[in-house]
Scaffold this active site. Structure first.
Site, short mmCIF file in Angstrom:
data_model
loop_
_atom_site.label_atom_id
_atom_site.label_comp_id
_atom_site.label_asym_id
_atom_site.label_seq_id
_atom_site.Cartn_x
_atom_site.Cartn_y
_atom_site.Cartn_z
CG ASP A 26 -2.08 0.91 1.16
OD1 ASP A 26 -2.11 1.75 0.25
OD2 ASP A 26 -2.99 0.78 2.00
CG ASP A 27 -0.14 4.92 -0.18
OD1 ASP A 27 -0.91 4.49 -1.06
OD2 ASP A 27 -0.42 5.86 0.58
CB CYS A 51 -6.25 3.06 -1.96
SG CYS A 51 -4.86 3.81 -1.10
NE ARG A 97 -6.40 -0.83 -1.67
CZ ARG A 97 -5.44 -1.46 -0.97
NH1 ARG A 97 -5.63 -2.72 -0.60
NH2 ARG A 97 -4.34 -0.84 -0.63
CE LYS A 122 -6.48 0.92 2.04
NZ LYS A 122 -5.42 1.94 1.91
CG HIS A 182 -9.98 1.61 0.80
ND1 HIS A 182 -8.95 2.39 0.34
CD2 HIS A 182 -10.83 2.44 1.44
CE1 HIS A 182 -9.14 3.64 0.71
NE2 HIS A 182 -10.28 3.71 1.37
CG HIS A 193 -1.69 4.14 3.42
ND1 HIS A 193 -2.05 5.14 4.31
CD2 HIS A 193 -2.45 4.34 2.31
CE1 HIS A 193 -2.98 5.90 3.75
NE2 HIS A 193 -3.24 5.44 2.54
CG ASP A 234 -2.27 0.80 -3.13
OD1 ASP A 234 -1.09 1.19 -3.03
OD2 ASP A 234 -3.17 1.17 -2.34
CG ASN A 235 -1.25 4.25 -4.55
OD1 ASN A 235 -2.36 3.97 -4.09
ND2 ASN A 235 -0.25 4.62 -3.78
CE LYS A 285 -2.98 7.41 -2.08
NZ LYS A 285 -3.00 7.15 -0.62
#
Length: 518
Positions: A38-39, A76, A80, A137, A139, A230, A334-335, A379
């Site tokens: 994540d991130d 995010c 996903r 996660k 989301h 993240h 995710d990014n 991001k």
């Protein structure tokens, strides 16, 4: 039994599969593990040129394959949604971010939860005879009717909402909630760390899978979606401490060193340039609070190291169960790195050190610039820094020439068609992506990359057609045009030199976005 063309493709990929590999219920189909960071920035991992200690992920890369050009959806929720459905985010109902449970539902591309008429990968694989597990996660749906167990997962444990403290759940107005299966779950008052809890539960699910007489004979899907790294920056001091001195050299030096390591490791070549530091980032030598800034990056690095250690535990369990060789592990983010500040949230206890429970900070733009070496932006933007991700594919039984790089282009929408092919699931003919099986075989499925891929998020938009990329930021009315075959880091805008190509791509992207937003 006649051998189908589909079976022949799979036999070529795996080399030694028996006939009937793709038939529902056979034991020869691979387990599938999708690990989503994540991130995380493009150059954070050791195997992509970073200095952070990630030996377990690096080993997966050494024994598998790495993409140089693999794309997510830039943020995010959109990523996903695409991962789970194989659709572009807008077509999955997630063109923006999640909507909250107490908000009215407004169906459409920005409804803020997954469309129910688009099957998820869990629904597809469960129908094909897989057991399906998710940890981490979610989301992509805040309302209970949109939670993972209602979208094809047999078991679930994790964070339904977005970012949260790694030590506790703070019941702020944005309504963070953790869930086990279908019930709200609250972490213990002490001894809880989010990344560890996710892995521990994933190990439990796998262990239960192989001790149950019914599921032990079935392949499984595990979607392990970590929140690391993240914000908020949270990690134990014992790991943070070893990085603090390292990052006292600053973001300029780190970006330079990473660029050199990426070149040495073959991640990049002489077509790439390190780029100039953006004007909104100060030179490291000019800042006064170096200790605090170094601490931020040290905690961020520790979060990635902890995630790597947990991935090592997962791989070890698969080895112990004797199933690692026929388990496809896919790792990605995710990014791109996140340049956001979270000070406005008012959740940071300034009496706490960065990384401790009660602190609530991010590493912000300067360190995101280093994390995304050699790319521009971050991001939510559609420049390479926002959408390019490390992508590692590990499958000993299926990848026969490991250790190298995949030269073709992949996108998050390609996961669904790829996994459908490898699992023998009934194919959805309405997917925009392509199967990456030929790329895993060393073939170029992109036909010199002549495929159209597009992105849009919050007014930031891009399209890649072959080697050409058109990109625009919401706050900048001008368009950038780049030839990624010659300039993969987007260092030189050539829109003035190729006005016909600029206009051609603008027309295609404008038409696509008009359809998307309907």
């Amino acid at each position: 039994m006649k051998t189908t063309i589909f079976s022949l493709v799979l036999l070529l990929l795996a080399g030694c599969y028996i006939r009937g590999f793709a038939q529902k219920g056979t034991a020869d189909r691979p387990n599938i593990v999708i690990i989503l960071a994540d991130d995380m920035g493009y150059s954070d991992l050791g195997c992509y040129g970073g200095e952070i200690q990630t030996p377990n992920i690096d080993k997966l890369a050494e024994e598998g394959l790495r993409f140089r050009s693999f794309y997510n959806a830039g943020r995010c929720c959109p990523t996903r949604a695409s991962l789970l459905t194989g659709q572009y985010p807008h077509d999955a109902g997630m063109g923006h971010m999640v909507s909250y449970a107490d908000e009215p539902i407004e169906p459409g591309p920005y409804q803020g939860f997954l469309r129910t008429d688009q099957p998820t990968i869990a629904e597809v694989l469960r129908n094909a005879g897989y057991s399906t597990y998710m940890v981490g996660k979610w989301h992509v749906g805040e309302r209970p009717q949109h939670w993972p167990r209602q979208r094809g997962f047999d078991r679930y444990f994790g964070l339904i909402s977005g970012a949260s403290s790694y030590y506790e759940i703070i019941d702020e107005k944005r309504r963070r909630v953790m869930v086990r299966d279908d019930d709200v779950w609250n972490p213990p008052a002490t001894g809880f760390y989010m990344t560890d809890a996710f892995t521990d539960t994933a190990l439990t699910f796998i262990n239960q899978h192989y001790t149950d007489n019914h599921t032990a004979k079935q392949p499984f899907l595990l979607y392990l979606a970590y929140t690391a790294p993240h914000w908020p920056l949270h990690a134990p001091d014992s790991i943070v401490a070893k990085y603090e001195t390292l990052y006292f050299q600053g973001w300029d030096a780190v970006r330079t060193l990473r660029f050199e390591q990426m070149t040495t490791k073959g991640v990049i070549d002489d077509r790439y340039t390190p780029g100039m530091r953006p004007e909104d980032i100060p030179a490291w030598e000019s800042i006064a609070n170096k200790k605090q800034w170094a601490r931020k990056m040290a905690v961020y690095a520790a979060m990635i190291e902890i995630m790597d250690d947990n991935i090592g535990k997962l791989v070890h369990q698969l080895e112990e169960k004797g199933v690692l060789d026929n388990t496809l592990i896919v790792f990605l983010s995710d990014n791109g790195a996140c340049a956001e500040s979270v000070e406005r949230r008012g959740l940071n206890d300034t009496t706490k050190r960065i990384g401790e429970r009660g602190s609530y900070t991010a590493y912000e733009t300067p360190w995101a610039y280093a994390s995304n070496t050699p790319f521009r932006k971050y991001k939510k933007y559609m420049h390479e820094g926002g959408i390019a991700t490390p992508s590692i594919w590990h499958w000993p039984q299926g990848i026969k020439q490991p250790g190298g790089f995949i030269g073709g282009v992949g996108h998050i929408i390609d996961l669904m068609p790829t996994l459908q092919e490898l699992s023998g699931a009934n194919a959805n003919s309405h997917l925009p992506g392509i199967s990456l099986v030929p790329l895993l075989q060393g073939k170029d499925a992109n036909k010199k990359h002549e495929r159209q891929i597009y992105w849009e998020h919050e007014g930031n938009a891009a399209m890649r057609v072959g080697d050409w990329k058109l990109v625009k930021d919401k706050e900048d009315p001008s368009w950038g045009l780049y030839n990624l075959a010659e300039d993969p880091a987007e260092s030189t805008n050539v829109s003035d030199r190729y006005p016909a190509k600029l206009n051609e791509l603008q027309v295609i992207l404008t038409e696509r976005l008009q359809v998307t937003k309907q």
